[in-house]
Scaffold this motif. Structure first.
Motif, PDB file in Angstrom:
ATOM      1  N   VAL A 128      28.741  58.104  22.114  1.00  0.00           N
ATOM      2  CA  VAL A 128      29.132  56.774  22.013  1.00  0.00           C
ATOM      3  C   VAL A 128      30.313  56.354  23.193  1.00  0.00           C
ATOM      4  O   VAL A 128      29.762  55.846  24.203  1.00  0.00           O
ATOM      5  N   ALA A 130      31.904  53.836  23.703  1.00  0.00           N
ATOM      6  CA  ALA A 130      31.965  52.618  24.176  1.00  0.00           C
ATOM      7  C   ALA A 130      33.217  51.975  24.415  1.00  0.00           C
ATOM      8  O   ALA A 130      34.201  52.371  23.940  1.00  0.00           O
ATOM      9  N   LEU A 136      29.437  47.102  19.158  1.00  0.00           N
ATOM     10  CA  LEU A 136      28.254  48.184  19.634  1.00  0.00           C
ATOM     11  C   LEU A 136      26.987  47.165  19.793  1.00  0.00           C
ATOM     12  O   LEU A 136      26.685  46.412  18.945  1.00  0.00           O
ATOM     13  N   HIS A 140      24.033  51.055  22.928  1.00  0.00           N
ATOM     14  CA  HIS A 140      24.908  52.153  22.610  1.00  0.00           C
ATOM     15  C   HIS A 140      24.290  53.005  21.518  1.00  0.00           C
ATOM     16  O   HIS A 140      24.534  54.040  21.283  1.00  0.00           O
ATOM     17  N   ALA A 144      24.528  57.032  20.453  1.00  0.00           N
ATOM     18  CA  ALA A 144      25.073  57.357  19.136  1.00  0.00           C
ATOM     19  C   ALA A 144      24.074  58.303  18.132  1.00  0.00           C
ATOM     20  O   ALA A 144      24.509  59.352  17.706  1.00  0.00           O
ATOM     21  N   TYR A 165      34.790  60.859  20.232  1.00  0.00           N
ATOM     22  CA  TYR A 165      34.785  59.723  20.780  1.00  0.00           C
ATOM     23  C   TYR A 165      35.944  59.390  21.695  1.00  0.00           C
ATOM     24  O   TYR A 165      36.952  59.476  21.297  1.00  0.00           O
ATOM     25  N   TRP A 353      25.717  60.220  27.822  1.00  0.00           N
ATOM     26  CA  TRP A 353      26.143  59.058  28.490  1.00  0.00           C
ATOM     27  C   TRP A 353      24.784  58.323  28.684  1.00  0.00           C
ATOM     28  O   TRP A 353      23.754  58.468  28.603  1.00  0.00           O
ATOM     29  N   GLY A 354      25.136  56.863  29.051  1.00  0.00           N
ATOM     30  CA  GLY A 354      24.033  56.029  29.079  1.00  0.00           C
ATOM     31  C   GLY A 354      23.548  56.257  30.816  1.00  0.00           C
ATOM     32  O   GLY A 354      24.115  56.725  31.478  1.00  0.00           O
TER      33      GLY A 354
END
Length: 577
Positions: A128, A130, A136, A140, A144, A165, A353-354
RNA sequence: GGACUCGUAGCUCAGUUGGAUAGAGCGCUGCCCUCCGAAGGCAGAGGUCGGAGGUUCGAAUCCUCUCGAGUCCGCCA
């Protein structure tokens, strides 16, 4: 017990026995394995041992296979051992062997499939993370769910998992958050603030934060200079956003063990210390970077920078550690963060990660390699984008206009279980379509429904049996389970421990979802046979012994479904509504 | 220009870490059922794994090149 490992060790001992008898050379390597065959027609188990041993033994693969097959036929559990193709040995096992596995499953319950793979080693899964500048949203959610399921999976595989986190509470973005909150604060006190200025966060979600600040501090900050209010309001806003993030995550069933603050890394000198360590290793220098080709920034001007020699560890260019104003870059703080994790005792780290951070992977891995001298391993998993579909049409998301689907909305619409399940129906590095209508559909092509339905059916059988599931089994009783559908269910159940280990090693929790789909497909098929043929139903009123045996099978199926869903973080349902 | 990820059946996707005839769902075709053990069932057709080389006893899987899609590319986090 993992039956494949069990038989691999049997093969190994037979190879040794043959070597002892002088029929094979001594000291052969053990790179082979006993595995499930791809083709069910090939039997229950297959081994490539003869193919692997052919070269070191200087013998024809089929000749070795014949020797081994002869020996394997002598085992009580082995019904047949045949040499096939270039030198595979296909094994068929006695029904009693499969029936016996049900004992192990019932005894272990949902702990069936637990593994000692991790040997209690500490592993840190960070996910996450973020920015605390807004609620969120769907972007996200995938990370998660993926991170949380991976943590569950690693736990089941015997690792000591810490879920972490990283709060990006330093830098310009949280300053913008503070300014945005200040505007909402003034608004809450009755000022006409007009449109939110450019560069600030326009979302309405900050209105309650401003109101809460007004409720707590009244008009205290109104006439103070920014130098006085910036820090306290920033802290207030970050706390408020993180409280919301945690609440939303909890709704999704995600709870982290540790929240690490980037600001704290700066404040207590850990950034400086990590960078000093990097410098001491000779990995830092001052130099001038080439502009990126093909996409040269307009205001590019060459200037000397403090650089990390990332190219020495596989990255493409060296990376800046200080901004032009002398402060640390985000990357520098991230280096310190990973250094911190390592010094807290985590030799194994996973970052989730995104997709938009893909270009950052090499430098982070390089930094960890440099900092830990190769002792720390960092696996970075990238989750690709999720497209939300409503009625087959993509839901447009524009963060600037403040219109994006939030996690909270998503859960309200389809429920946390559906969200979690769907997010695990794709490999993490493949893009995913999330169809809001489909996840609520009650049909076979909705895996959420299909798997839950199987579990509910198991519970239904249990209810209708009047609680008559045997707590103990014996071979004579289980010997009644000879139907082909029953046997393939037992074979499928025996794949569970192997599935858990393979998924854990590859850091791929989606494999659990696919396994459950396969298992439940076979369960439904067996159920359906009962529709046409009462003799294969799980409950046969006129044959109590047979019913008892089948109840054991159903209970074993239920337990494996439940433990698979537990890894995914999805609650098993007892009945469909 | 470069980096990363992905290209597998008409569509959406798996593929057990290099194994024997590449799988599933949807769609399609055919047959069966209308049963609360409900929210259908069974069977069949259909891909040479983007393309070309290479390594190997053996490649969708590893290597090189190439084509296409997505993501990203000093001092944002």
């Amino acid at each position: 017990m993992d039956i494949f490992k069990h038989f691999t060790s049997i093969v190994t001992s037979e190879v040794e026995a043959l070597a002892g008898a002088g029929r094979l050379p001594a000291g052969l390597p053990t790179g082979y394995a006993v595995e499930p065959p791809r083709e069910v027609g090939h039997g229950d188990l297959t081994t490539n041992a003869a193919l692997v041993l052919a070269k070191p033994a200087r013998l024809a693969p089929r000749a070795i296979a014949e020797l081994l097959a002869e020996r394997l036929r002598g085992h009580a559990d082995v019904a047949s051992a045949d040499v096939a193709g270039p030198g595979f040995i296909n094994l068929r096992l006695q029904d009693a062997f499969w029936q016996r596995q049900l004992d192990a499953i019932l005894a272990a319950g949902t702990a069936y499939g637990d593994s000692a793979l991790g040997a209690g080693e500490a592993i840190n899964v960070e996910y996450v993370s973020a920015n605390p500048t807004g609620p969120l949203h769907v972007g996200h959610v995938r990370g998660a769910v993926y991170g949380d399921a991976l943590a569950n999976l690693l736990q089941k595989a015997g690792f000591a998992v810490t879920r972490e986190y990283y709060i990006n509470d330093a830098g310009a973005q949280v300053d913008a958050l503070a300014h945005s909150t200040f505007v909402r604060y003034r608004e809450a006190l009755g000022e006409a603030v007009g449109p939110i200025p450019e560069g600030l966060y326009p979302g309405e979600y900050l209105q309650p934060v401003g109101a809460a600040l007004a409720a707590r501090d009244g008009r205290h900050w109104l006439d103070r200079p920014q130098s006085e209010w910036l820090e306290p309001i920033r802290a207030f806003a970050i706390d408020a956003m993180m409280a919301e993030v945690r609440r939303d995550l909890k709704e999704l069933g995600v709870e982290h063990d540790v929240f690490s603050s980037e600001r704290a890394l700066h404040a207590d000198g850990r950034v400086a210390r990590a960078l000093a360590a990097l410098q001491a290793g000779g990995h830092v220098y001052t130099g001038i970077l080439e502009p990126p080709k093909g996409k040269k920034p307009d205001d590019w001007e060459p200037r000397p920078q403090t650089l990390f020699r990332a190219t020495a560890f596989g990255d493409d260019v060296d990376r800046p550690l200080r901004k032009s104003d002398g402060s640390w870059t985000y990357f520098a703080a991230d280096i310190a963060y990973h250094h911190d994790k390592f010094t807290r005792g985590f030799r194994r780290m996973v970052d989730v990660w995104g997709a938009d951070h893909g270009g950052y992977v090499k430098r982070m891995r390089a930094a960890v390699a440099a900092l830990t001298g190769g002792a720390g391993t960092l696996d970075i998993k990238i989750c690709q984008l999720v497209r939300v579909l409503r009625a087959g049409q993509p839901v447009r998301m524009s963060k600037r206009a403040g219109e994006f689907v939030t996690l909270a909305e998503l859960i309200r619409e389809v429920g946390a279980d559906a969200v979690r399940f769907i997010m695990l129906t794709r490999k993490n590095d493949a893009a995913l379509d999330f169809d809001l209508a489909k996840v609520l559909e009650q049909s076979r092509d909705n895996p959420v429904f299909y798997v839950q339905y199987a579990h509910a059916r198991c519970c239904s059988v249990r209810r209708r049996s009047g609680g008559a599931i045997p707590s103990r089994t014996d071979p004579a009783m289980l010997a009644r389970l000879g139907d082909s559908g029953e046997l393939s269910l037992m074979r499928r159940l025996a794949l569970w421990p192997r599935t858990v280990e393979a998924a854990a090693e590859a850091h791929e929790p989606h494999r659990i979802a696919f396994y459950l789909y396969d298992l439940t497909q076979e369960f439904h098929a067996q159920w359906n046979r009962g529709n046409d043929d009462p003799a294969v139903r799980f409950i046969v009123p006129e044959d109590e012994g047979l019913t008892q045996a089948r109840l054991v099978l159903v209970e074993a199926v239920r337990m494996v479904i439940a433990s698979g869903l537990a890894v995914m973080g999805v609650k098993p349902v007892e009945e469909m509504r």
